[in-house]
Motif scaffolding. Structure first.
Motif, mmCIF file in Angstrom:
data_model
loop_
_atom_site.group_PDB
_atom_site.id
_atom_site.type_symbol
_atom_site.label_atom_id
_atom_site.label_comp_id
_atom_site.label_asym_id
_atom_site.label_seq_id
_atom_site.Cartn_x
_atom_site.Cartn_y
_atom_site.Cartn_z
ATOM 1 N N PRO A 184 0.804 -1.226 0.000
ATOM 2 C CA PRO A 184 0.000 0.000 0.000
ATOM 3 C C PRO A 184 0.834 1.271 0.000
ATOM 4 N N ASP A 185 2.058 1.183 0.523
ATOM 5 C CA ASP A 185 2.956 2.344 0.552
ATOM 6 C C ASP A 185 4.126 2.057 -0.380
ATOM 7 N N ASP A 186 4.221 2.830 -1.445
ATOM 8 C CA ASP A 186 5.273 2.597 -2.429
ATOM 9 C C ASP A 186 6.670 2.835 -1.877
ATOM 10 N N ASP A 187 6.759 3.490 -0.747
ATOM 11 C CA ASP A 187 8.063 3.789 -0.157
ATOM 12 C C ASP A 187 8.397 2.858 1.005
ATOM 13 N N ALA A 188 7.588 1.796 1.170
ATOM 14 C CA ALA A 188 7.816 0.862 2.277
ATOM 15 C C ALA A 188 7.803 -0.564 1.731
ATOM 16 N N PRO A 189 8.348 -1.510 2.502
ATOM 17 C CA PRO A 189 8.332 -2.910 2.055
ATOM 18 C C PRO A 189 6.905 -3.455 1.978
ATOM 19 N N PRO A 190 6.717 -4.567 1.286
ATOM 20 C CA PRO A 190 5.381 -5.167 1.213
ATOM 21 C C PRO A 190 4.932 -5.695 2.571
ATOM 22 N N VAL A 191 3.632 -5.848 2.723
ATOM 23 C CA VAL A 191 3.021 -6.420 3.916
ATOM 24 C C VAL A 191 2.161 -7.590 3.501
ATOM 25 N N PHE A 192 1.746 -8.384 4.490
ATOM 26 C CA PHE A 192 0.905 -9.545 4.227
ATOM 27 C C PHE A 192 -0.368 -9.425 5.051
ATOM 28 N N GLY A 193 -1.496 -9.793 4.446
ATOM 29 C CA GLY A 193 -2.751 -9.777 5.181
ATOM 30 C C GLY A 193 -3.942 -9.898 4.259
ATOM 31 N N PRO A 194 -5.150 -9.866 4.833
ATOM 32 C CA PRO A 194 -6.361 -9.960 4.020
ATOM 33 C C PRO A 194 -6.485 -8.783 3.055
ATOM 34 N N SER A 195 -6.967 -9.075 1.870
ATOM 35 C CA SER A 195 -7.194 -8.021 0.881
ATOM 36 C C SER A 195 -8.179 -6.994 1.419
ATOM 37 N N LYS A 196 -7.863 -5.734 1.226
ATOM 38 C CA LYS A 196 -8.769 -4.650 1.610
ATOM 39 C C LYS A 196 -9.525 -4.084 0.409
ATOM 40 N N LEU A 197 -9.109 -4.474 -0.786
ATOM 41 C CA LEU A 197 -9.732 -3.949 -2.006
ATOM 42 C C LEU A 197 -10.356 -5.101 -2.790
ATOM 43 N N LEU A 198 -11.246 -5.828 -2.132
ATOM 44 C CA LEU A 198 -11.884 -6.977 -2.759
ATOM 45 C C LEU A 198 -12.997 -6.505 -3.683
ATOM 46 N N ASP A 199 -13.032 -7.075 -4.885
ATOM 47 C CA ASP A 199 -13.875 -6.543 -5.952
ATOM 48 C C ASP A 199 -14.575 -7.677 -6.696
ATOM 49 N N ILE A 200 -15.484 -7.294 -7.564
ATOM 50 C CA ILE A 200 -16.184 -8.206 -8.472
ATOM 51 C C ILE A 200 -15.780 -7.890 -9.898
ATOM 52 N N GLU A 201 -16.150 -8.782 -10.811
ATOM 53 C CA GLU A 201 -16.082 -8.485 -12.242
ATOM 54 C C GLU A 201 -17.305 -9.099 -12.899
ATOM 55 N N LEU A 202 -18.123 -8.267 -13.495
ATOM 56 C CA LEU A 202 -19.340 -8.687 -14.192
ATOM 57 C C LEU A 202 -18.962 -9.195 -15.576
ATOM 58 N N GLU A 203 -19.136 -10.505 -15.797
ATOM 59 C CA GLU A 203 -18.692 -11.096 -17.056
ATOM 60 C C GLU A 203 -19.726 -12.072 -17.618
ATOM 61 N N LEU A 204 -19.577 -12.360 -18.897
ATOM 62 C CA LEU A 204 -20.354 -13.379 -19.587
ATOM 63 C C LEU A 204 -19.382 -14.461 -20.036
ATOM 64 N N GLY A 205 -19.656 -15.715 -19.670
ATOM 65 C CA GLY A 205 -18.766 -16.802 -20.033
ATOM 66 C C GLY A 205 -19.427 -17.790 -20.970
ATOM 67 N N PHE A 206 -18.613 -18.546 -21.705
ATOM 68 C CA PHE A 206 -19.169 -19.602 -22.552
ATOM 69 C C PHE A 206 -18.349 -20.876 -22.389
ATOM 70 N N PHE A 207 -19.027 -22.012 -22.627
ATOM 71 C CA PHE A 207 -18.395 -23.320 -22.581
ATOM 72 C C PHE A 207 -18.129 -23.806 -24.002
#
Length: 437
Positions: free
Chosen positions: A184-207
């Motif tokens: 989340p901070d480009d000037d700091a090392p990465p962190v680990f934990g649950p996603s805070k920006l969980l999203d959907i994607e509306l899609e149409l699929g085919f088989f």
């Protein structure tokens, strides 16, 4: 066509639809059926009684399986023959074999409320495309600015990536909030934990149906007859995990934790009345003409209304209806299903029965037609207001998302039903890395 069963006047599951699915009932294993209104017609029973023979006489059962793969593998001629036979058997003025046999009807026609739905196919491979121009433009604008929104290849080929088939789940399956590395901070090392920006994607699929041999690309002239049918797809996305990991190889842990699909597969034949031209892929619209293998005679697009609704835990507790946050349409796809399939195999890649291919997020031009919270909240800067005064930028634990679809033209309605999923809290441990705050 009027069925001998009573259907609601506004049902999207009449004889013009007849979507296929895999269902089970108490004491009976999963098998194949078709939906007619609020009923499921057991194709295993019809096959056992000789009323349908998808593979031809003496070639063994197709509909006793816990997936549609065997039926998909038979090809379009078999699909057409079974569809025509079912419409005849289920019409009020059609063949009497099922209609006039009370005993057979009792065994073959099951109330929808009494069934459990399963994944419709054994999915060997899953590919996710990026075929909505407005979605690609929106995301590109956020991260690269409007002048560089579309990458140079986007108008020349259907961009896609290989997803994870093992985590494709049927509608109604809960989704555990994924954990992973974020920065989340480009000037700091990465962190680990649950996603805070969980999203959907509306899609149409085919088989995919029979598919193609390794080394033998599918030509455009054959592509339509290779597409068995369509489902709604919610390709869940952890935007913070995705942002940190995607360079240089693209989506990985931010995408492969879950992909939800609707249980009923709408036959491509049922959507024939809803094919429309779509955006011109030539100079008349200011677009480059695709290379010859991707050129497709009109019409390319599908006119299918799509809806995204959100039900928060508070709404559920209060008994409130889910709140519609977006409405879109499959016609907002620039690249068609046929073009996606043809491009996928042009290098000789072999597609197989039951392979799932999804369109990518479908967004229209207006903010209310965007198919992801990333766009709806414009990267979290414009919170969505809910009827109870709450707001959302991305999903919270307890949120339930409902995607639905229906194609309507006059009195003709083709329903897709819903694909739903509820977000459960992460059960992750720190994994030896600093937890995200």
């Amino acid at each position: 066509m009027t069925p001998f069963l009573d259907l609601a006047s506004d049902s999207g599951f009449g004889l013009a639809n007849l979507p296929y699915g895999v269902f089970s009932t108490a004491g009976h294993p999963a098998r194949v059926g078709v939906r007619l209104g609020d009923w499921v017609v057991d194709l295993d029973v019809l096959e056992q009684h000789g009323l349908i023979a998808a593979a031809g006489a003496g070639r063994g059962p197709v509909f006793s399986h816990a997936s549609l793969n065997a039926f998909m593998a038979l090809g379009a001629d078999a699909w057409d023959a079974v569809r025509s036979r079912l419409q005849d058997l289920l019409r009020a003025d059609g063949a009497p074999d099922l209609r006039d046999s009370a005993t057979l009807r009792e065994h073959a026609i099951v109330p929808l409320a009494d069934v459990t739905m399963h994944l419709p196919a054994e999915i060997g491979d899953y590919t996710d495309f990026y075929s909505s121009r407005q979605h690609a433009t929106n995301v590109g604008t956020m991260f690269r600015g409007p002048e560089n929104a579309l990458m140079p290849n986007w108008l020349h080929l259907p961009v896609g990536y290989h997803g994870r088939a093992s985590s494709v789940v049927v509608s109604g399956t809960d989704v555990v909030r994924p954990s992973g590395q974020q920065r989340p901070d480009d000037d700091a090392p990465p962190v680990f934990g649950p996603s805070k920006l969980l999203d959907i994607e509306l899609e149409l699929g085919f088989f995919v149906g029979p598919g193609n041999d390794l080394g033998s690309p599918l030509p455009m002239a054959e592509a339509g007859r290779q597409i068995f049918g369509f489902v709604l797809v919610n390709d869940w996305s952890a935007r913070d995990i995705q942002k940190w990991e995607y360079v240089p190889l693209g989506p990985f842990l931010g995408k492969n934790f879950a992909t939800s699909v609707s249980p009923w597969v709408v036959p491509y034949a049922a959507l024939e009345p809803f094919r429309i031209p779509g955006e011109a892929q030539d100079a008349s619209a200011g677009n480059p003409e695709p290379l010859p293998y991707l050129r497709q005679p009109e019409p390319r697009s599908l006119d299918i209304d799509l809806t995204v609704a959100l039900e928060t835990a508070a709404m559920r507790e209060a008994g409130a209806d889910p709140h519609v946050v977006a409405t879109s349409n499959a016609k907002n796809l620039y690249w068609s299903p046929e073009q996606q399939l043809v491009h996928h195999t042009v290098n000789g890649c072999n597609a197989r029965p039951g392979d799932l291919m999804a369109s990518g997020t479908i967004s229209g031009e207006e903010p209310g037609s965007y198919g992801s919270f990333l766009e709806l909240s414009w990267r979290g800067t414009r919170p969505l207001s809910l009827p109870d005064g709450d707001t959302r930028t991305f999903l919270r634990d307890g949120d339930r998302v409902l995607l639905s679809g229906e194609a309507v033209r006059g009195d003709l309605r083709i329903g897709f039903g819903e694909v739903t999923g509820t977000i459960l809290p992460s059960d992750s441990t720190a994994g030896g890395l600093p937890l995200a705050s």
